[in-house]
Structure formats: C-alpha cells, structure tokens
Design a protein around this motif. Structure first.
Motif, PDB file in Angstrom:
ATOM      1  N   THR A  55      -1.374  14.831   1.894  1.00 54.86           N
ATOM      2  CA  THR A  55      -1.040  15.043   3.302  1.00 54.86           C
ATOM      3  C   THR A  55      -2.164  14.495   4.173  1.00 54.86           C
ATOM      4  O   THR A  55      -3.337  14.709   3.866  1.00 54.86           O
ATOM      5  N   THR A  58      -3.165  12.040  10.698  1.00 56.03           N
ATOM      6  CA  THR A  58      -3.690  10.729  11.075  1.00 56.03           C
ATOM      7  C   THR A  58      -4.278  10.749  12.487  1.00 56.03           C
ATOM      8  O   THR A  58      -3.923  11.577  13.330  1.00 56.03           O
ATOM      9  N   ASN A  64      -2.712   3.402  11.109  1.00 61.00           N
ATOM     10  CA  ASN A  64      -1.785   4.408  10.599  1.00 61.00           C
ATOM     11  C   ASN A  64      -0.322   4.097  10.913  1.00 61.00           C
ATOM     12  O   ASN A  64       0.561   4.855  10.525  1.00 61.00           O
ATOM     13  N   PHE A  93       5.937   3.967  11.399  1.00 59.67           N
ATOM     14  CA  PHE A  93       5.417   5.313  11.642  1.00 59.67           C
ATOM     15  C   PHE A  93       4.459   5.299  12.832  1.00 59.67           C
ATOM     16  O   PHE A  93       3.713   4.336  13.035  1.00 59.67           O
ATOM     17  N   THR A  97       0.131  11.438  13.783  1.00 58.26           N
ATOM     18  CA  THR A  97       1.138  12.354  13.244  1.00 58.26           C
ATOM     19  C   THR A  97       0.648  12.952  11.929  1.00 58.26           C
ATOM     20  O   THR A  97      -0.351  12.513  11.359  1.00 58.26           O
ATOM     21  N   LEU A  99       1.440  13.204   8.161  1.00 56.94           N
ATOM     22  CA  LEU A  99       2.222  12.508   7.139  1.00 56.94           C
ATOM     23  C   LEU A  99       2.046  13.195   5.790  1.00 56.94           C
ATOM     24  O   LEU A  99       0.926  13.553   5.412  1.00 56.94           O
ATOM     25  N   ILE A 114       7.991   9.657   2.182  1.00 55.63           N
ATOM     26  CA  ILE A 114       7.024   9.843   3.255  1.00 55.63           C
ATOM     27  C   ILE A 114       7.703  10.616   4.377  1.00 55.63           C
ATOM     28  O   ILE A 114       8.722  10.172   4.917  1.00 55.63           O
ATOM     29  N   SER A 115       7.152  11.765   4.697  1.00 51.11           N
ATOM     30  CA  SER A 115       7.696  12.566   5.792  1.00 51.11           C
ATOM     31  C   SER A 115       6.681  12.616   6.925  1.00 51.11           C
ATOM     32  O   SER A 115       5.472  12.599   6.700  1.00 51.11           O
ATOM     33  N   ALA A 116       7.189  12.655   8.141  1.00 50.58           N
ATOM     34  CA  ALA A 116       6.346  12.704   9.336  1.00 50.58           C
ATOM     35  C   ALA A 116       6.824  13.827  10.232  1.00 50.58           C
ATOM     36  O   ALA A 116       8.025  14.130  10.297  1.00 50.58           O
ATOM     37  N   SER A 122       7.155  10.540  16.278  1.00 47.12           N
ATOM     38  CA  SER A 122       6.986  10.431  14.829  1.00 47.12           C
ATOM     39  C   SER A 122       7.066   8.995  14.343  1.00 47.12           C
ATOM     40  O   SER A 122       6.517   8.653  13.301  1.00 47.12           O
TER      41      SER A 122
END
Length: 291
Positions: A55, A58, A64, A93, A97, A99, A114-116, A122
C-alpha cells in the motif's frame, strides 16, 4: 625518619597527579564516546524483497500518475460497470491518492490488482472524444503479458498483517541501513535485518521530513519485487499482528563499522600507551635522581 616521610609524600603527590591525569583522560573519552555513539545521525533505510501486496500513500509528484492502456477498470462513479482499456481508451492514476497493489493468481494466470481511493481525484479515464475524472474508489485488473516497472514516491506499507481473510503477504525482504560517518561526509553500510514471511514493514518518519522513493517490478510470478529507499527514524515491523519492532542502528554497529570511529578508537588507545610511557619515564628519572 623525616626523609622517609618526605619521600612518601612525594610518591603520593606523583600518584595523585597520575590519577588526576588518568581521570581527566577517562572523562574526556567518556564525553567523546557519548557524542559519537548516541548523537543524532541521518540514516538511510533501504527495504527490498518480494511481496504479494503493498500500500502506498502517494505524494503529488507526477511519477505516481501510472498510465495503463490495457486491463479492466471498475469505478464507483461508473456504476461499477467493467470497462476494458485499450490504446483508444486508457486510464491514468492520480497522484496524491492511496494505492493498494495486490498480486492475483487466478487459474494459473498472474495478474495485478491496483485499487485507488480518494475523495477528490482517483484517476482519469480518457478517450479520443472524452475525458472523465474519477473520484472515490476504483480498481484496475491487469493481465501480466509483459514485465511492468512502476516507480513511485510516497509512504509505503510493505506486506499485510496476518489475520482473518488475509491471503496476500510479504514473502521475503531485507532492511539495509546506511549511516552517516561521524563528522565527515559519506556513509557506511550498517546493519542488515531479514524480514520474515507475513511481516508488515514501513519506514518511520516521526517529523514528516522525508519522502520515500522506490519502484515495483511485476513479472509472470505470484509476487512482485519492491524496493523502497528513504531517510528516516527506523523501520517499523508488525509481525503476526501483535509484535511491533523498530529496526534502528545499534551502538555496536557504530563502533565496529564506522571508519571514523575506528580511527578515533585507535587514537585513544595510542594516547593511553603514550600516557603510561610518559608517566613511567618520569618515575624512572625521578628514582634515579633520588639515588
């Protein structure tokens, strides 16, 4: 009798001077040792290894803003409808955020998820005829048809706490500490710590002075390589959910590995020998004069 008393007094006086000189030297060495061994230094921590999850909070740096023109995008603002990305419709992205990156092994096919998450921004979905900023929560699932390298800047949390429903872990890792030399430029290799499978590690920055930088490398495997480097106050490790460790340089490391400290230690040893030699020489001359 009078001569004997005077001689004893002279010997005691010489002994007192010798002891005083010795005490002064010991006190000086003690003060210098405290400054050398306990003084603040700027340390660089390097953490690297292989993990199935990571995780990153950023920063606002452009580095990023990861760009993808392949994969499947799902976002809250798009009503969770899957969108297939291509060169005509791609996703970037947003920086600043949170990530979360996870290695996914599905039916022998290795993928990355990859989740934001950001209340403001986002990421951005772009095509030839539209640009759609997205906020809230979103996910991107990418098939690993080739190696991918993603650089980043921000606070990284490596691995995940072992617990219920946790199946993605840090597999192996290593922490290297580079310390500043005492009163000189340059650094020396300090201690090295090995991270265990299931650890969760992050570089600690108590005053929010530093920014971690690193990269992730994805290959056709069930885990990805990570490397994170930053100045800081230590590396905090959570082990098996309940053991909190702070990895910092030890005093012994400074004594044995700092070349400047080693030189000063040798100098102190030489000073001791010279002091003993001078006192012995004076005592010998004094004894000859009294004969």
């Amino acid at each position: 009798m009078k001569l004997s008393i005077e001689r004893v007094t002279a010997i005691l006086s010489l002994r007192d001077k010798r002891l005083n000189a010795g005490y002064f030297l010991i006190a000086t060495i003690g003060i210098v040792a405290v400054i050398i061994l306990l003084g603040d230094r700027t340390n660089i921590y390097s953490v690297k290894g292989h993990s199935q999850t990571l995780t990153i909070n950023t920063t606002s740096s452009d580095i990023n803003e990861w760009y993808f023109d392949s994969g499947t995008l799902v976002a809250e603002e798009l009503f969770l409808e899957p969108i297939t990305l291509s060169s005509e419709r791609y996703f970037t992205f947003a920086s600043g955020t949170e990530l979360r990156i996870t290695a996914v092994n599905s039916a022998g096919q290795h993928k990355i998820l990859i989740s934001a998450k950001s209340l403001k921004h986002s990421g951005t979905l772009e095509s030839s005829d539209a640009t759609t900023p997205l906020s809230g929560y979103l996910e991107l699932l990418v098939n690993l048809s080739k190696d991918i390298v993603l650089p980043f800047e921000g606070k990284a949390f490596l691995g995940e706490d072992v617990g219920r429903d946790v199946d993605s872990l840090l597999l192996e890792g290593e922490v290297n500490i580079l310390e500043s030399r005492f009163m000189s430029s340059g650094r020396y290799q300090g201690e090295t710590y090995t991270l265990d499978t299931g650890d969760r590690a992050t570089i600690v920055d108590l005053n929010n002075e530093y920014i971690s930088k690193g990269f992730l490398r994805f290959t056709d495997e069930n885990a990805f390589y990570f490397s994170v480097v930053s100045e800081g106050d230590g590396v905090r490790v959570t082990r098996f959910g309940n053991e909190d460790l702070l990895l910092t340089p030890s005093i012994w490391s400074r004594v044995t590995k700092d070349p400047v400290v080693a030189a000063i230690t040798s100098l102190f040893a030489l000073m001791f020998l010279l002091l003993e030699f001078i006192l012995l020489l004076k005592q010998t001359i004094k004894n000859k004069d009294q004969l």
